[in-house]
Write an enzyme that holds these catalytic residues in place. Structure first.
Site, PDB file in Angstrom:
ATOM      1  N   ARG A  21       0.818  -1.210   0.000  1.00 23.78           N
ATOM      2  CA  ARG A  21       0.000   0.000   0.000  1.00 23.78           C
ATOM      3  C   ARG A  21       0.856   1.265   0.000  1.00 23.78           C
ATOM      4  O   ARG A  21       0.330   2.378   0.017  1.00 23.78           O
ATOM      5  CB  ARG A  21      -0.937  -0.001   1.210  1.00 23.78           C
ATOM      6  CG  ARG A  21      -2.059  -1.025   1.061  1.00 23.78           C
ATOM      7  CD  ARG A  21      -3.012  -0.998   2.206  1.00 23.78           C
ATOM      8  NE  ARG A  21      -4.116  -1.926   1.958  1.00 23.78           N
ATOM      9  CZ  ARG A  21      -4.881  -2.452   2.903  1.00 23.78           C
ATOM     10  NH1 ARG A  21      -4.674  -2.115   4.166  1.00 23.78           N
ATOM     11  NH2 ARG A  21      -5.851  -3.284   2.607  1.00 23.78           N
ATOM     12  N   GLU A  33      -1.191  -9.387  -5.029  1.00 28.45           N
ATOM     13  CA  GLU A  33      -2.528  -9.861  -5.382  1.00 28.45           C
ATOM     14  C   GLU A  33      -2.527 -11.355  -5.707  1.00 28.45           C
ATOM     15  O   GLU A  33      -3.451 -12.084  -5.325  1.00 28.45           O
ATOM     16  CB  GLU A  33      -3.085  -9.063  -6.571  1.00 28.45           C
ATOM     17  CG  GLU A  33      -3.392  -7.610  -6.258  1.00 28.45           C
ATOM     18  CD  GLU A  33      -4.474  -7.446  -5.205  1.00 28.45           C
ATOM     19  OE1 GLU A  33      -5.233  -8.397  -4.955  1.00 28.45           O
ATOM     20  OE2 GLU A  33      -4.566  -6.352  -4.615  1.00 28.45           O
ATOM     21  N   LEU A  76       2.659 -22.257   1.039  1.00 33.77           N
ATOM     22  CA  LEU A  76       1.606 -21.271   0.785  1.00 33.77           C
ATOM     23  C   LEU A  76       0.402 -21.893   0.091  1.00 33.77           C
ATOM     24  O   LEU A  76      -0.697 -21.347   0.136  1.00 33.77           O
ATOM     25  CB  LEU A  76       2.160 -20.110  -0.042  1.00 33.77           C
ATOM     26  CG  LEU A  76       1.333 -18.827  -0.101  1.00 33.77           C
ATOM     27  CD1 LEU A  76       1.019 -18.314   1.296  1.00 33.77           C
ATOM     28  CD2 LEU A  76       2.064 -17.746  -0.896  1.00 33.77           C
ATOM     29  N   TYR A 116     -10.595 -10.126 -10.968  1.00 31.38           N
ATOM     30  CA  TYR A 116     -10.293  -9.418  -9.722  1.00 31.38           C
ATOM     31  C   TYR A 116      -8.885  -8.824  -9.746  1.00 31.38           C
ATOM     32  O   TYR A 116      -8.684  -7.645  -9.447  1.00 31.38           O
ATOM     33  CB  TYR A 116     -10.448 -10.366  -8.531  1.00 31.38           C
ATOM     34  CG  TYR A 116      -9.762  -9.847  -7.293  1.00 31.38           C
ATOM     35  CD1 TYR A 116     -10.347  -8.837  -6.539  1.00 31.38           C
ATOM     36  CD2 TYR A 116      -8.518 -10.340  -6.909  1.00 31.38           C
ATOM     37  CE1 TYR A 116      -9.708  -8.329  -5.416  1.00 31.38           C
ATOM     38  CE2 TYR A 116      -7.873  -9.838  -5.798  1.00 31.38           C
ATOM     39  CZ  TYR A 116      -8.477  -8.839  -5.048  1.00 31.38           C
ATOM     40  OH  TYR A 116      -7.836  -8.327  -3.951  1.00 31.38           O
ATOM     41  N   ASP A 134     -14.353  -9.246  -4.812  1.00 28.79           N
ATOM     42  CA  ASP A 134     -13.843 -10.456  -4.182  1.00 28.79           C
ATOM     43  C   ASP A 134     -14.799 -10.859  -3.066  1.00 28.79           C
ATOM     44  O   ASP A 134     -15.891 -10.295  -2.935  1.00 28.79           O
ATOM     45  CB  ASP A 134     -12.414 -10.244  -3.658  1.00 28.79           C
ATOM     46  CG  ASP A 134     -12.361  -9.321  -2.445  1.00 28.79           C
ATOM     47  OD1 ASP A 134     -13.371  -8.633  -2.160  1.00 28.79           O
ATOM     48  OD2 ASP A 134     -11.310  -9.286  -1.782  1.00 28.79           O
TER      49      ASP A 134
END
Length: 356
Positions: A21, A33, A76, A116, A134
């Site tokens: 951010r 993302e 992950l 998205y 989302d």
């Protein structure tokens, strides 16, 4: 409109301090993302830092081997994301001179980038007025407007996309998109939403109608498939073992595993000794076989549950293709196998805690 202004004001006061951010670099936004698809921020954040440190730009990610990328991704989950990440990095680096496409439609052409992700990158990096939709956005809109259309139906996807487009702040779409997602994650949570302190509570229809717990509506998922994996963990007198790479399209493509015998049910020792695949791997007279886990290890994925047994098989000698147990740490493996290696620890063969 009051709706988007309220959300943006809330966001500016309550947003989490996250590294992506603080930039509009499309490489950083794209990486975050992709990592956060079907993954909680708390889980994905350490991986984001690892990837940025190892691959500070798209050229270095593109130049890495797929095995290195998969190894860094290990744990992950949803490994197709890592393979797509690597493939897209190579396209951007070699065909686009390191420059990501600058609009939503072109971003959609990249492997692993769907509606998205393309919307997020286009709005945050290039200020294109495209909405993100989302799970968080579905929840906020379904509750605020009291919409019972299932969010995972064709009609629902179309309806919510249209509504999100109408609500979008066209002057600052990137901030608004991040605001509505963050609002769903922190305020309008799936369980125990913070309705008492919600700045939209006065006009939320689900709250007014007592339907917060019923929304959003989702169609029931397909039945979960059960699979039974028997991993054959060979150990030779020369401190070697056998591993193989998973090929074809399916879970854990490109990762390494011990030789696998998949069956339709859980097997006892006398039963696995008769399996043709077991005989092909181990022969008819293995030196010693032991079941590592007393009950199956259950690994749950979105559409399947894997019931796993690890069979320890001692052999005098293994083929030249065998690898030293001390080198297992170099190979990308599913977390299921990484956990086994850590638990078993190969104490007699030199693989110690911390090597993996």
């Amino acid at each position: 409109m009051l709706f988007h202004k309220t959300l943006v004001n809330w966001y500016l006061e309550n947003k989490r301090d996250l590294p992506w951010r603080k930039t509009d670099d499309p490489y950083h936004i794209w990486l975050s993302e992709i990592m956060l698809q079907q993954t909680r921020i708390e889980q994905g954040l350490p991986y984001y830092y690892k990837f940025i440190k190892e691959f500070p730009d798209v050229f270095q990610l593109a130049g890495a081997s797929q095995e290195k990328v998969l190894k860094l991704w290990q744990g992950l989950g949803y490994y197709s994301r890592a393979r797509n990440l690597h493939a897209t990095a190579q396209v951007v680096a070699t065909q686009l001179n390191g420059n990501f496409p600058e609009d939503y439609k072109e971003l959609l052409t990249l492997k692993g980038v769907g509606d998205y992700t393309a919307s997020a990158i286009a709005s945050i990096c290039y200020n294109e007025a495209v909405p993100v939709v989302d799970g968080n956005v579905y929840r906020v809109l379904a509750r605020y407007f009291d919409i019972e259309t299932p969010v995972n139906s064709s009609a629902g996807i179309k309806e919510f996309k249209q509504l999100a487009t109408e609500l979008l702040d066209i002057e600052d779409p990137g901030t608004y998109n991040q605001a509505v997602m963050e609002f769903g994650a922190l305020q309008c949570k799936p369980q125990l939403p913070l309705c008492e302190s919600c700045p939209l509570s006065g006009s939320c229809l689900a709250l007014k109608n007592g339907k917060i717990g019923q929304l959003p509506v989702k169609l029931k998922k397909a039945k979960v498939k059960k699979r039974y994996f028997n991993y054959l963990v060979f150990i030779s007198e020369e401190n070697t073992t056998l591993i193989e790479q998973r090929l074809g399209k399916g879970i854990w493509e490109g990762l390494y595993q011990f030789p696998l015998v998949e069956t339709t049910s859980r097997l006892k020792e006398e039963e696995i000794l008769l399996e043709e695949e077991f005989i092909n791997f181990a022969g008819r007279d293995p030196k010693q076989i032991t079941l590592f886990n007393s009950s199956p290890i259950i690994h749950k994925l979105s559409h399947q549950h894997i019931f796993t047994n690890f069979w320890l098989i001692k052999k005098n000698k293994l083929p030249e293709s065998s690898v030293s147990v001390a080198n297992l740490k170099k190979y990308p493996v599913p977390v299921l196998i990484a956990n086994f290696i850590q638990d078993y620890n190969f104490p007699e063969y030199g693989l110690q805690d911390g090597d993996l």
